[in-house]
Design an enzyme around this catalytic site. Structure first.
Site, short mmCIF file in Angstrom:
data_model
loop_
_atom_site.label_atom_id
_atom_site.label_comp_id
_atom_site.label_asym_id
_atom_site.label_seq_id
_atom_site.Cartn_x
_atom_site.Cartn_y
_atom_site.Cartn_z
CB THR A 243 -0.92 0.01 1.23
OG1 THR A 243 -1.80 -1.12 1.16
CG2 THR A 243 -1.75 1.28 1.29
CD GLU B 201 -1.23 -5.12 8.23
OE1 GLU B 201 -0.26 -5.71 8.74
OE2 GLU B 201 -1.14 -4.01 7.67
#
Length: 400
Positions: free
Chosen positions: A180, A379
C-alpha cells in the site's frame, strides 16, 4: 468520562445507533477526535469514493495525505516529532471512522502511521526520526512498508530480499508485493535478510535502482494505491539501517500495531453496511409494507447489531489495554480474527436485505464487502491468527 444516571433514576432512552451505550465509555477528547475524523471523511471521501472505486484509483492522494496530517491522523498515537500523541482508543476511533468511509482510506493512514512511521519511531536513530517523522506526520511525505514478497506472504522469515555490505554501504536486491502507498511513497521501510539477520532499512524512493510499479486489475481496495517494490542494486549508506532491532520481532511488532487499527476499522465498514440495511429496511416496501416489519428481516438486523457492537466493545477493551501497556499480540490476533470475520458477515447479510440493489455502487455495501476480503487476508490471514491463538491456548506450536 460521561456522567451516569444516579441510582434509582430511569435509564436513558434506548439509542438504536448505540444500543449498548458505548459512548459512555468515551471521554470528551475521545468524542472530539471521533467527530473530527467523521466530519473529514464525510466531506472529503464519501461524496467521491464510489467513483474512485469504480475507476480503480485514488486521485489526489497527496492532497488527502496533507489534509489527514492537518487533522493529526498520521502517526497519531506516536509521541513527539510532530505526532499528535493521541491515545490508542482515539487512534482506534479514527480508524473506525475512516474505514466507515472506505477501507482504502484507513489503509493509507494505517500504513503511514502504524507501519512506516511506527518502525522509524520505535527502531530508528534520532537522525532518522528527525529527518522523516515530522514530514510524514504532516502528510508532506507518504511512506510505505515493504515486508510481503511474491512467494512469501505468511512466512516472512523466508524472504529473499537481501542486503549485503559493500564497504560501508548496503546494497539491496529483491521484490516486495502488495505494498500500500508504494507508487506514491517518498520513503519505504524495507525489511531484508542480511548476514547478521533480518534488518530494516529506510529507503528514499528516489534512490537509483528503486521502482514501484502500481498493481492494477484489483477487485478489492480499488480506491487505494497498491504496488510492487523492485530493488535492483539499491545502494544505501550505512546509516540507512534501523539500528534498534534485528530479526522478525521488528516487522512483527509493527504488524501488531497495524492489526490493532484493523480491529477498529473493520467495525467501521460493518457499521456503514448495517446502517444502510436499517434505512433500506425502513423504506423498501414489499407485499404492501416495509420489509423491516417482517420477522426474518428483523432477525437479520438484530444479529447484525449484536455482532457489530460486541466488536466495537472488544476493540475498546483492547484499546484500553494498549493504553495501559498491557496488550499482548495474541489479544490483537483475537480482535483481528473476530472483528474482520464478523464484519464480512454483517456486510453479506446487509447485501441480502438490499437484494439486487446491494450490488450497486449507489449503495456502499458491496464495496465494503469486497474491501473486507482483502482486510481478512492482510496483516495476517484467518488461519495465521487461528494458529497464534491455538498456540497460546495449548502451548503447542502448529507453525512447525
Amino acid at each position: 468520562m460521561s456522567s451516569s444516571s444516579s441510582p434509582g433514576s430511569a435509564p436513558p432512552a434506548f439509542d438504536p445507533a448505540d444500543p449498548l451505550g458505548l459512548d459512555d465509555l468515551l471521554t470528551v477528547e475521545d468524542l472530539a477526535v471521533r467527530d473530527t475524523v467523521r466530519r473529514w471523511a464525510g466531506e472529503r471521501v464519501l461524496p467521491h469514493v464510489a467513483g474512485w472505486y469504480e475507476a480503480g484509483e485514488l486521485p489526489g492522494i497527496r492532497e488527502l495525505a496533507r489534509e489527514l496530517g492537518g487533522i493529526g491522523a498520521l502517526g497519531m498515537s506516536l509521541e513527539g516529532y510532530g505526532c499528535a500523541g493521541a491515545s490508542a482508543v482515539q487512534y482506534g476511533l479514527a480508524c473506525l471512522e475512516l474505514e466507515a468511509a472506505d477501507s482504502g482510506i484507513r489503509s493509507l493512514v494505517s500504513v503511514q502511521g502504524s507501519l512506516a512511521m511506527y518502525a522509524v519511531h520505535r527502531f530508528g536513530s534520532e537522525e532518522q526520526k528527525r529527518a522523516w517523522l515530522p514530514r510524514m506526520a504532516a502528510g508532506e511525505v507518504i511512506g510505505c512498508f515493504g515486508l510481503t514478497e511474491p512467494d512469501h506472504g505468511s512466512d516472512p522469515a523466508a524472504m529473499r530480499t537481501y542486503a549485503k555490505r559493500d564497504g560501508s554501504d548496503w546494497v539491496l536486491n529483491g521484490r516486495k508485493m502488495w505494498i500500500t502507498n508504494g507508487s506514491v511513497a517518498g520513503v519505504a521501510v524495507v525489511w531484508a535478510q542480511t548476514d547478521g539477520g533480518i534488518r530494516g532499512f529506510v529507503v528514499p524512493t528516489d534512490v537509483s535502482g528503486f521502482s514501484a510499479p502500481e498493481i492494477r486489475h484489483k477487485w478489492s481496495l480499488r480506491a487505494s494505491v497498491t504496488s510492487e517494490l523492485v530493488l535492483d542494486d539499491v545502494r544505501l549508506p550505512a546509516d540507512a539501517v534501523l539500528p534498534e532491532v534485528v530479526g522478525l520481532k521488528g516487522p512483527l511488532s509493527c504488524l501488531s500495531h497495524a492489526r490493532y487499527g484493523i480491529v477498529w476499522g473493520s467495525m467501521g465498514a460493518a457499521r456503514t453496511c448495517f446502517e444502510t440495511a436499517v434505512e433500506y429496511a425502513r423504506t423498501r416496501e414489499q407485499f404492501g409494507r416495509p420489509i423491516g416489519g417482517f420477522q426474518l428481516t428483523q432477525a437479520k438486523l438484530a444479529d447484525m447489531a449484536v455482532e457489530l457492537h460486541k466488536g466495537i466493545l472488544l476493540a475498546h477493551h483492547l484499546g484500553r489495554r494498549m493504553d495501559a501497556g498491557r496488550l499482548r499480540p495474541e489479544q490483537v490476533s483475537f480482535g483481528k480474527l473476530n472483528n474482520v470475520r464478523e464484519a464480512i458477515e454483517i456486510c453479506r447479510t446487509a447485501r441480502t436485505i438490499l437484494g439486487a440493489n446491494g450490488i450497486s455502487l449507489e449503495y456502499p455495501v458491496m464495496r465494503h464487502a469486497t474491501n473486507l476480503e482483502s482486510v481478512l487476508t492482510y496483516e495476517g490471514t484467518v488461519e495465521m491468527h487461528q494458529l497464534v491463538l491455538g498456540k497460546a491456548l495449548t502451548g503447542l506450536d502448529a507453525f512447525r
